[in-house]
Design a protein around this motif. Structure first.
Motif, short mmCIF file in Angstrom:
data_model
loop_
_atom_site.label_atom_id
_atom_site.label_comp_id
_atom_site.label_asym_id
_atom_site.label_seq_id
_atom_site.Cartn_x
_atom_site.Cartn_y
_atom_site.Cartn_z
N ALA A 168 0.86 -1.18 0.00
CA ALA A 168 0.00 0.00 0.00
C ALA A 168 0.89 1.22 0.00
CB ALA A 168 -0.90 -0.01 1.23
N ASN A 169 0.58 2.17 -0.87
CA ASN A 169 1.40 3.37 -0.95
C ASN A 169 1.20 4.20 0.30
OD1 ASN A 169 2.24 6.17 -1.89
ND2 ASN A 169 2.75 4.89 -3.65
N ASP A 170 2.28 4.79 0.79
CA ASP A 170 2.22 5.58 2.01
C ASP A 170 1.66 6.97 1.79
OD1 ASP A 170 3.23 3.56 3.57
OD2 ASP A 170 5.31 4.15 3.22
N VAL A 171 1.58 7.43 0.53
CA VAL A 171 1.03 8.74 0.23
C VAL A 171 -0.49 8.62 0.17
CG1 VAL A 171 0.97 10.64 -1.42
CG2 VAL A 171 3.07 9.32 -1.10
N VAL B 164 -4.68 -7.26 5.44
CA VAL B 164 -5.34 -6.55 6.54
C VAL B 164 -6.26 -7.53 7.25
CG1 VAL B 164 -6.82 -4.61 7.19
CG2 VAL B 164 -5.33 -4.41 5.20
N SER B 165 -6.18 -7.56 8.58
CA SER B 165 -7.07 -8.43 9.33
C SER B 165 -8.48 -7.88 9.30
CB SER B 165 -6.60 -8.57 10.77
OG SER B 165 -6.71 -7.32 11.45
N LYS B 166 -9.44 -8.74 9.51
CA LYS B 166 -10.84 -8.32 9.46
C LYS B 166 -11.15 -7.27 10.53
CE LYS B 166 -15.19 -10.66 8.45
NZ LYS B 166 -15.91 -11.95 8.52
N SER B 167 -10.49 -7.37 11.65
CA SER B 167 -10.73 -6.44 12.75
C SER B 167 -10.13 -5.06 12.50
CB SER B 167 -10.16 -7.01 14.06
OG SER B 167 -8.76 -7.20 13.95
N ASN B 168 -9.23 -4.96 11.53
CA ASN B 168 -8.57 -3.69 11.23
C ASN B 168 -8.97 -3.11 9.87
OD1 ASN B 168 -7.02 -3.43 13.63
ND2 ASN B 168 -5.60 -4.97 12.85
N LEU B 169 -10.06 -3.57 9.32
CA LEU B 169 -10.50 -3.07 8.02
C LEU B 169 -10.78 -1.58 8.06
CD1 LEU B 169 -12.94 -5.88 6.80
CD2 LEU B 169 -10.80 -5.18 5.71
N GLN B 170 -10.40 -0.91 6.98
CA GLN B 170 -10.69 0.50 6.80
C GLN B 170 -11.38 0.70 5.45
OE1 GLN B 170 -7.11 2.80 7.16
NE2 GLN B 170 -6.63 2.05 9.21
N ALA B 171 -12.18 1.75 5.35
CA ALA B 171 -12.84 2.04 4.08
C ALA B 171 -11.81 2.18 2.98
CB ALA B 171 -13.67 3.32 4.20
N GLY B 172 -12.04 1.49 1.88
CA GLY B 172 -11.10 1.50 0.77
C GLY B 172 -10.34 0.20 0.62
N ASP B 173 -10.37 -0.65 1.66
CA ASP B 173 -9.71 -1.95 1.56
C ASP B 173 -10.49 -2.86 0.61
OD1 ASP B 173 -7.81 -1.15 3.38
OD2 ASP B 173 -8.78 -2.12 5.10
N LEU B 174 -9.78 -3.67 -0.13
CA LEU B 174 -10.41 -4.67 -0.99
C LEU B 174 -10.71 -5.91 -0.15
CD1 LEU B 174 -8.22 -4.45 -4.24
CD2 LEU B 174 -10.48 -3.44 -3.84
N VAL B 175 -11.90 -6.45 -0.27
CA VAL B 175 -12.29 -7.65 0.47
C VAL B 175 -12.57 -8.77 -0.53
CG1 VAL B 175 -13.11 -6.55 2.57
CG2 VAL B 175 -14.64 -6.70 0.61
N PHE B 176 -12.12 -9.96 -0.20
CA PHE B 176 -12.15 -11.08 -1.14
C PHE B 176 -12.96 -12.26 -0.59
CE2 PHE B 176 -8.45 -8.53 -2.00
CZ PHE B 176 -8.40 -8.46 -3.39
N ALA C 193 -8.51 -9.64 3.15
CA ALA C 193 -8.55 -8.27 2.63
C ALA C 193 -7.15 -7.77 2.34
CB ALA C 193 -9.25 -7.35 3.63
N LYS C 194 -7.08 -6.81 1.42
CA LYS C 194 -5.82 -6.17 1.08
C LYS C 194 -5.99 -4.66 1.05
CE LYS C 194 -3.04 -9.70 0.40
NZ LYS C 194 -2.38 -9.91 -0.90
N ARG C 195 -4.97 -3.95 1.50
CA ARG C 195 -4.96 -2.49 1.44
C ARG C 195 -4.02 -2.06 0.34
NH1 ARG C 195 -4.59 -0.37 7.09
NH2 ARG C 195 -6.75 -1.13 6.96
#
Length: 304
Positions: free
Chosen positions: A21-24, A86-98, A145-147
């Motif tokens: 995930a890009n830091d910017v 990304v763990s399910k408990s740490n999901l943030q808006a914008g994460d891809l879920v599979f 999930a992936k960020r």
């Protein structure tokens, strides 16, 4: 008529590739969620890549992220190789879920939009919002999930609008100015309720007057974002509220505005009043930025 908040969509400029995930900060959470929701009801088509005629799940995520200048691979399995886990408990808006919907590994991807919800293109209903932990289907099929980008909750994306040519496109501030003029509003009160519209701003009087009438609202952080573009779907909401329009006669149907779309009733009302006829390809262009020439056309028709 049911009222809805008008939320802005911002332009972004960074392109993201690679495995991390890009830091910017690519854009705001509002950028991402509003862009994704703009296409609720878009039809599903296996292998499809056209948002108007049909997309599959990974084409939809690729399309939404491309609107924010973020690059995704074409298939759900390839997208799963991007970003960081990304763990399910740490999901943030914008994460891809599979999800595994076929019994053969990753076969579905969506975009997490917060509060336990995700949005995706589904074979049964097209683009829609579902519960991640839905016990009847999605909950048991969740894989991970992936960020792929970091989205901020602050409106840093405002500075990115330097790429938007406001000699062609209408800013929210310009819409406020022209709309207040068309309505003949008293714009002497410049004490704007928005922290990013100072009393010395050329937009202050118009923004304040329109906000008092409940026509123009700010975003989730309380900002008006006068230098951001506005979409055709969002403008439809503003115009219907401003001119207190009601549905008259038969309205044209647009392939990119289904009955489930947040702007559906407003676009329908505009069409039934003869204010818009859409585009030659049968779409309304609901997620497109409004051009100044089209804003003028809409206002001319409304004030004739």
């Amino acid at each position: 008529m049911k009222k809805r908040l008008l939320l802005p969509i911002f332009a972004s400029f960074m392109i993201f590739t690679g495995v991390g995930a890009n830091d910017v900060y690519a854009a705001t959470v509002s950028d991402l969620t509003n862009t994704a929701k703009d296409y609720i009801g878009a039809p599903y088509l296996f292998g499809g890549t056209n948002i108007n005629t049909g997309v599959d799940c990974s084409a939809y995520t690729q399309f939404v992220f491309s609107k924010l200048d973020i690059s995704l691979e074409r298939t759900s399995r390839a997208q799963y190789q991007q970003g960081t886990p990304v763990s399910k408990s740490n999901l943030q808006a914008g994460d891809l879920v599979f999800f595994n919907t076929s019994g053969t590994g990753i076969s579905h991807v969506g975009i997490y939009i917060g509060n336990g919800n995700f949005i995706s293109a589904t074979p049964s209903s097209g683009v829609r919002i579902d519960k991640l932990n839905d016990p009847y289907y999605w909950g048991s099929r969740y894989i991970g999930a992936k960020r792929v980008a970091n989205f901020t909750t602050t409106e840093k994306a405002e500075v990115k609008n330097s790429q938007v040519d406001f000699s062609i496109y209408a800013s929210r501030g310009e819409v406020a100015l022209q709309l207040a003029k068309a309505l003949g509003l008293d714009t002497s009160d410049t004490n704007s309720p928005f922290p990013d519209v100072k009393s010395t701003s050329k937009y202050a009087g118009a923004v304040t007057a329109l906000n008092k009438l409940g026509i123009f609202n700010g975003d989730q952080s309380g900002k008006f974002n006068p230098n951001s573009p506005i979409t055709r779907g969002q403008l439809a909401i503003v115009l219907v509220k401003a001119f207190e329009l009601e549905e008259l006669g038969k309205a044209e149907k647009f392939s990119d505005v289904s009955s489930a779309h947040y702007a559906y009733e407003y676009v329908t009302i505009l069409s039934s009043n003869g204010i818009t006829s859409g585009k030659p390809d049968g779409t309304f262009g609901v997620g497109d930025k409004v051009k100044l020439i089209h804003l003028k056309i809409f206002l001319d028709r409304l004030t004739q």
